[in-house]
Motif scaffolding. Structure first.
Motif, PDB file in Angstrom:
ATOM      1  N   SER A   2       0.825  -1.202   0.000  1.00  0.00           N
ATOM      2  CA  SER A   2       0.000   0.000   0.000  1.00  0.00           C
ATOM      3  C   SER A   2       0.858   1.250   0.000  1.00  0.00           C
ATOM      4  O   SER A   2       1.931   1.286   0.606  1.00  0.00           O
ATOM      5  CB  SER A   2      -0.911   0.007   1.232  1.00  0.00           C
ATOM      6  OG  SER A   2      -1.792  -1.087   1.215  1.00  0.00           O
ATOM      7  N   LEU A   4       1.642   5.137   1.095  1.00  0.00           N
ATOM      8  CA  LEU A   4       1.421   5.920   2.305  1.00  0.00           C
ATOM      9  C   LEU A   4       0.628   7.166   1.943  1.00  0.00           C
ATOM     10  O   LEU A   4       0.873   7.803   0.915  1.00  0.00           O
ATOM     11  CB  LEU A   4       2.754   6.309   2.936  1.00  0.00           C
ATOM     12  CG  LEU A   4       2.709   6.959   4.326  1.00  0.00           C
ATOM     13  CD1 LEU A   4       2.102   6.009   5.345  1.00  0.00           C
ATOM     14  CD2 LEU A   4       4.113   7.364   4.755  1.00  0.00           C
ATOM     15  N   ILE A  18      -3.301   3.361  11.943  1.00  0.00           N
ATOM     16  CA  ILE A  18      -3.067   3.399  10.503  1.00  0.00           C
ATOM     17  C   ILE A  18      -3.350   2.006   9.946  1.00  0.00           C
ATOM     18  O   ILE A  18      -2.902   1.005  10.494  1.00  0.00           O
ATOM     19  CB  ILE A  18      -1.621   3.791  10.174  1.00  0.00           C
ATOM     20  CG1 ILE A  18      -1.340   5.221  10.636  1.00  0.00           C
ATOM     21  CG2 ILE A  18      -1.330   3.616   8.695  1.00  0.00           C
ATOM     22  CD1 ILE A  18      -1.907   6.292   9.745  1.00  0.00           C
ATOM     23  N   GLU A  19      -4.117   1.951   8.852  1.00  0.00           N
ATOM     24  CA  GLU A  19      -4.417   0.672   8.214  1.00  0.00           C
ATOM     25  C   GLU A  19      -4.267   0.794   6.699  1.00  0.00           C
ATOM     26  O   GLU A  19      -4.325   1.899   6.151  1.00  0.00           O
ATOM     27  CB  GLU A  19      -5.853   0.223   8.534  1.00  0.00           C
ATOM     28  CG  GLU A  19      -6.091  -0.185   9.967  1.00  0.00           C
ATOM     29  CD  GLU A  19      -7.512  -0.688  10.182  1.00  0.00           C
ATOM     30  OE1 GLU A  19      -8.280  -0.750   9.190  1.00  0.00           O
ATOM     31  OE2 GLU A  19      -7.856  -1.031  11.333  1.00  0.00           O
ATOM     32  N   GLY A  20      -4.092  -0.342   6.051  1.00  0.00           N
ATOM     33  CA  GLY A  20      -4.140  -0.379   4.607  1.00  0.00           C
ATOM     34  C   GLY A  20      -5.598  -0.369   4.161  1.00  0.00           C
ATOM     35  O   GLY A  20      -6.337  -1.315   4.406  1.00  0.00           O
ATOM     36  N   ARG A  25      -2.119   3.274   2.907  1.00  0.00           N
ATOM     37  CA  ARG A  25      -1.976   3.252   4.359  1.00  0.00           C
ATOM     38  C   ARG A  25      -2.385   4.623   4.883  1.00  0.00           C
ATOM     39  O   ARG A  25      -1.697   5.616   4.655  1.00  0.00           O
ATOM     40  CB  ARG A  25      -0.535   2.909   4.764  1.00  0.00           C
ATOM     41  CG  ARG A  25      -0.187   1.434   4.482  1.00  0.00           C
ATOM     42  CD  ARG A  25       1.123   1.008   5.124  1.00  0.00           C
ATOM     43  NE  ARG A  25       1.167   1.271   6.555  1.00  0.00           N
ATOM     44  CZ  ARG A  25       0.537   0.527   7.478  1.00  0.00           C
ATOM     45  NH1 ARG A  25      -0.207  -0.494   7.118  1.00  0.00           N
ATOM     46  NH2 ARG A  25       0.660   0.834   8.754  1.00  0.00           N
TER      47      ARG A  25
END
Length: 347
Positions: A2, A4, A18-20, A25
């Motif tokens: 992913s 950023l 924080i997640e994909g 992300r």
């Protein structure tokens, strides 16, 4: 892998989680869910919109060409106006949904980020000899959003004092090659800002300083479910005919004439073949349900739950789903095994 979020370098981008998400992300949460929810409902929520993608269509034939490939009437759009639409294939099946923004020299096609390759391939496949040029702008721009009752104050600080009366998806150019788009993406009064990628952090901090409270993706998910807004990949699938929803009414112009897949859609519409309708629903306990989850009554499958999230301030889960149009009344509907009672509200 992913990417950023382009806003991650901003001083005010202090994500709690924080997640994909949709290939990026980005912030799933900035703070406690209840605080984020109240910020959106009572103030102005600042949202990372990196889950969206952008294609730019240029060339003198762009309007007529695009009009033949989507279910809404592109040629009726005036400068700086916009509309929502579905793109379908020759069998009438939904490929993706999109927001079409008419700029002086181009169309901006706002699509779900994961749908960008599908959309680009679909449009390229139907590009023959027309003077049309398609560009994937994801690497050049960044997008943030703002929503909530105080959003108008933030828009005014950017020089857009008339936000409440702008039409849906109308856009206004700002300084530094930025553009504000009236977009109630979470069901609350709101806007998107599309800005040059190199200016992303500065714009995020500017909106935060103007009163925007950073809010994560999960809170936006709750808000859009409460507003009955279906999302691609969750509630919008490759149906032959878009289900009975207000989204369908905005996405399809039944009077525009010929377009790819129109014959199938018109034939089914004229026969009243809408097999299902979108509904809002509540479940007291949604933990452990795998989506899509079948809805049942008397052991008979009558629909499915497509989105379900825990509400940040209420003791239940909220969701969207589809019920067969043959179902009358909402009593004794369950989901899951063992069966869990479902409260259904028609949209």
């Amino acid at each position: 892998m992913s990417d950023l979020s382009p806003f991650s370098d901003a001083q005010a981008y202090r994500a709690r989680e924080i997640e994909g998400i949709r290939g990026v992300r980005m912030a799933a949460a900035f703070g406690p869910p209840a605080e984020e929810y109240h910020a959106a409902r009572q103030g102005a929520a600042l949202v990372d919109r990196s889950d969206r993608g952008l294609l730019i269509v240029r060339g003198r034939d762009r309007a007529a060409w695009l009009n033949n490939l989507v279910a809404n009437a592109v040629t009726l759009l005036g400068e700086n106006m916009g509309q929502y639409a579905f793109a379908v294939n020759v069998q009438g099946r939904i490929l993706f949904d999109l927001n079409i923004l008419c700029l002086p020299d181009a169309f901006w096609l706002d699509v779900d980020r994961v749908a960008v390759p599908v959309a680009a391939a679909h449009f390229d496949r139907h590009l023959i000899s027309e003077d049309v040029h398609i560009e994937n702008a994801n690497g050049h721009v960044a997008r943030l959003g703002c929503c909530g009752p105080q959003t108008r104050t933030i828009a005014a600080s950017l020089g857009v004092a008339n936000l409440p009366v702008l039409g849906p998806l109308a856009s206004v150019p700002l300084e530094g090659d930025a553009r504000l788009i009236r977009h109630d993406f979470a069901g609350l009064m709101g806007f998107d800002l599309v800005v040059p990628r190199g200016q992303a952090a500065a714009w995020w901090d500017r909106i935060a300083e103007a009163g925007g409270r950073p809010v994560g993706y999960r809170t936006v998910d709750v808000l859009r479910i409460e507003a009955g807004i279906p999302w691609l990949g969750r509630d919008i699938d490759d149906s032959v005919l878009p289900p009975e929803t207000s989204q369908r009414e905005r996405a399809i112009n039944d009077r525009k004439g010929c377009y790819l897949g129109q014959e199938i859609i018109e034939r089914m519409r004229s026969r009243g073949a809408l097999a299902r309708r979108l509904v809002q629903l509540r479940v007291s306990q949604g933990e452990g349900l795998t989506l899509p989850a079948p809805l049942a009554r008397d052991a008979r499958n009558i629909g499915r739950v497509t989105s379900l999230v825990r509400h940040p301030t209420q003791p239940h889960w909220v969701g969207l789903g589809y019920l067969s149009t043959s179902v009358t009344g909402f009593a004794e509907i369950t989901v899951g095994t063992p069966p869990r009672p479902v409260t259904v509200c028609s949209i």
